[in-house]
Design an enzyme around this catalytic site. Structure first.
Site, PDB file in Angstrom:
ATOM      1  N   LYS A  37      55.131  39.461  53.158  1.00  0.00           N
ATOM      2  CA  LYS A  37      54.413  38.195  53.002  1.00  0.00           C
ATOM      3  C   LYS A  37      55.083  37.392  51.847  1.00  0.00           C
ATOM      4  CE  LYS A  37      50.612  38.025  50.050  1.00  0.00           C
ATOM      5  NZ  LYS A  37      50.831  36.917  49.057  1.00  0.00           N
TER       6      LYS A  37
ATOM      7  N   ASP B 275      54.110  42.391  49.725  1.00  0.00           N
ATOM      8  CA  ASP B 275      54.418  41.054  49.230  1.00  0.00           C
ATOM      9  C   ASP B 275      56.030  41.112  48.693  1.00  0.00           C
ATOM     10  OD1 ASP B 275      53.075  38.730  48.637  1.00  0.00           O
ATOM     11  OD2 ASP B 275      51.881  39.696  47.086  1.00  0.00           O
TER      12      ASP B 275
ATOM     13  N   GLU C 116      44.475  30.643  50.036  1.00  0.00           N
ATOM     14  CA  GLU C 116      43.788  30.925  48.728  1.00  0.00           C
ATOM     15  C   GLU C 116      43.498  29.843  47.604  1.00  0.00           C
ATOM     16  OE1 GLU C 116      45.816  34.164  46.201  1.00  0.00           O
ATOM     17  OE2 GLU C 116      44.502  33.957  44.774  1.00  0.00           O
TER      18      GLU C 116
ATOM     19  N   ASP D 118      51.431  41.536  45.365  1.00  0.00           N
ATOM     20  CA  ASP D 118      52.184  41.685  44.083  1.00  0.00           C
ATOM     21  C   ASP D 118      50.914  41.679  42.726  1.00  0.00           C
ATOM     22  OD1 ASP D 118      51.703  39.021  43.959  1.00  0.00           O
ATOM     23  OD2 ASP D 118      53.719  38.341  43.712  1.00  0.00           O
ATOM     24  N   SER D 119      49.681  41.241  43.254  1.00  0.00           N
ATOM     25  CA  SER D 119      48.594  41.334  42.321  1.00  0.00           C
ATOM     26  C   SER D 119      48.645  42.791  41.709  1.00  0.00           C
ATOM     27  CB  SER D 119      47.166  41.275  42.906  1.00  0.00           C
ATOM     28  OG  SER D 119      47.077  42.092  44.150  1.00  0.00           O
TER      29      SER D 119
ATOM     30  N   GLU E 239      55.164  33.814  49.574  1.00  0.00           N
ATOM     31  CA  GLU E 239      54.241  32.563  48.944  1.00  0.00           C
ATOM     32  C   GLU E 239      54.841  31.289  49.125  1.00  0.00           C
ATOM     33  OE1 GLU E 239      52.634  32.970  44.974  1.00  0.00           O
ATOM     34  OE2 GLU E 239      52.033  35.193  45.239  1.00  0.00           O
TER      35      GLU E 239
HETATM   36  O1  KIV Z   1      48.988  39.465  45.512  1.00  0.00           O
HETATM   37  C1  KIV Z   1      47.882  39.749  46.329  1.00  0.00           C
HETATM   38  O2  KIV Z   1      47.233  40.519  46.196  1.00  0.00           O
HETATM   39  C2  KIV Z   1      47.596  38.494  47.010  1.00  0.00           C
HETATM   40  C3  KIV Z   1      46.198  38.421  47.746  1.00  0.00           C
HETATM   41  C4  KIV Z   1      45.322  38.165  46.552  1.00  0.00           C
HETATM   42  C5  KIV Z   1      46.155  37.274  48.700  1.00  0.00           C
HETATM   43  O3  KIV Z   1      48.477  37.794  47.275  1.00  0.00           O
END
Ligand code: KIV
Length: 268
Positions: free
Chosen positions: A115, A85, A184, A46-47, A117
């Site tokens: 994924k 994510d 992280e 989600d970056s 968090e």
């Molecule tokens: O959102 C993302 O790209 C991430 C990575 C930096 C691990 O969570």
């Protein structure tokens, strides 16, 4: 064409001491290029909210945006494991909401895993999804969706109490059934201790060299943002300069009437 990297294969890689390579990707073209370079995992992080959409944090990213970008990455990936994510605000504990979101991401994009968090506080949700055979990669330490709770993008796990919390989080997500965990923004010795303690692979970003694998944001490793280089990032290309130079040349050639040349036109 080699077979796709699988969730069990990642466990084997840890056991055999083979380092796991993960890069974030958000579209078809970069997915193809990163896969051609041999990455094991394409993470649709989600970056994307920050590097693709220009938000200041990852919090505004929606489920629809995650699905849209994951679909594009899946179309470009035949060998890498594609992980998508779960966006902020969806994961409020086990139940139909998180299940519906995870199923939508996997069904509509075709990715292989999701994924989440969070550590101990999302362990029940991880267990719930894993029990339904949805492979979950966990993410502990500096979890960007917690930026406001942390008071900024700050290194976590400094000092004994905070380090114990990160270790507890990592153990909790492993016990809940996560198949791997992103570490992280934590001190390197702590990441090494977590990596030793867990049987699932750890994938580090800003967590030192002793994790079972490493991940970087694709745009960071390509040096697309000049002027911003966090300590944990290494630029493998000066992408910002390369792209600006190329487009500047194009602009100049258009203005001077040099491009297109005769060879770029069509005969009658
Ligand atoms: O959102 C993302 O790209 C991430 C990575 C930096 C691990 O969570």
């Amino acid at each position: 064409m080699s077979a796709r990297v699988t969730v069990p294969e990642l466990g084997r890689m840890k056991r055999e001491g083979r380092r796991i390579v993960c890069v974030t990707a958000y579209d078809y073209t970069f997915a193809r290029l990163f896969e051609r370079a041999g990455v094991d995992i394409l993470l649709v992080g989600d970056s994307l909210g920050m590097v693709i959409l220009g938000y200041e944090t990852t919090l505004p990213v929606t489920l629809e945006q995650m699905i849209y970008h994951t679909q594009a990455v899946v179309r470009g990936a035949s060998r890498a494991l594609v992980v998508s994510d779960m966006p902020f605000g969806v994961c409020h504990g086990p139940g139909p909401v998180v299940m519906d979101a995870a199923v939508r991401i996997m069904k509509e994009s075709g990715c292989q895993a999701i994924k989440l968090e969070g550590g101990a506080r999302v362990a029940d949700t991880i267990r719930f999804l894993a029990d339904h055979h949805i492979p979950v990669m966990a993410h502990v330490g500096l979890t960007p969706q917690s930026v406001h709770a942390f008071g900024g993008f700050k290194v976590q796990g400094r000092g004994n109490a905070a380090a114990s919390q990160v270790l507890e989080d990592a153990v909790a997500v492993e016990q809940a059934g996560a198949f791997a965990v992103i570490l992280e923004g934590i001190p390197s010795p702590l990441a090494a201790a977590v990596t030793q303690r867990l049987t699932i692979p750890t994938i580090g970003i800003g967590a030192g060299p002793e994790c079972d694998g490493q991940v970087l944001v694709g745009y960071d490793l390509l040096g697309m943002f000049d002027g911003i280089k966090p300590r944990f990032v290494k630029h493998y290309l000066d992408g910002s300069a390369a792209i600006t130079t190329a487009v500047t040349r194009f602009a100049q050639e258009v203005r001077e009437g040099v491009f297109p040349g005769p060879e770029h036109g069509f005969n009658p």
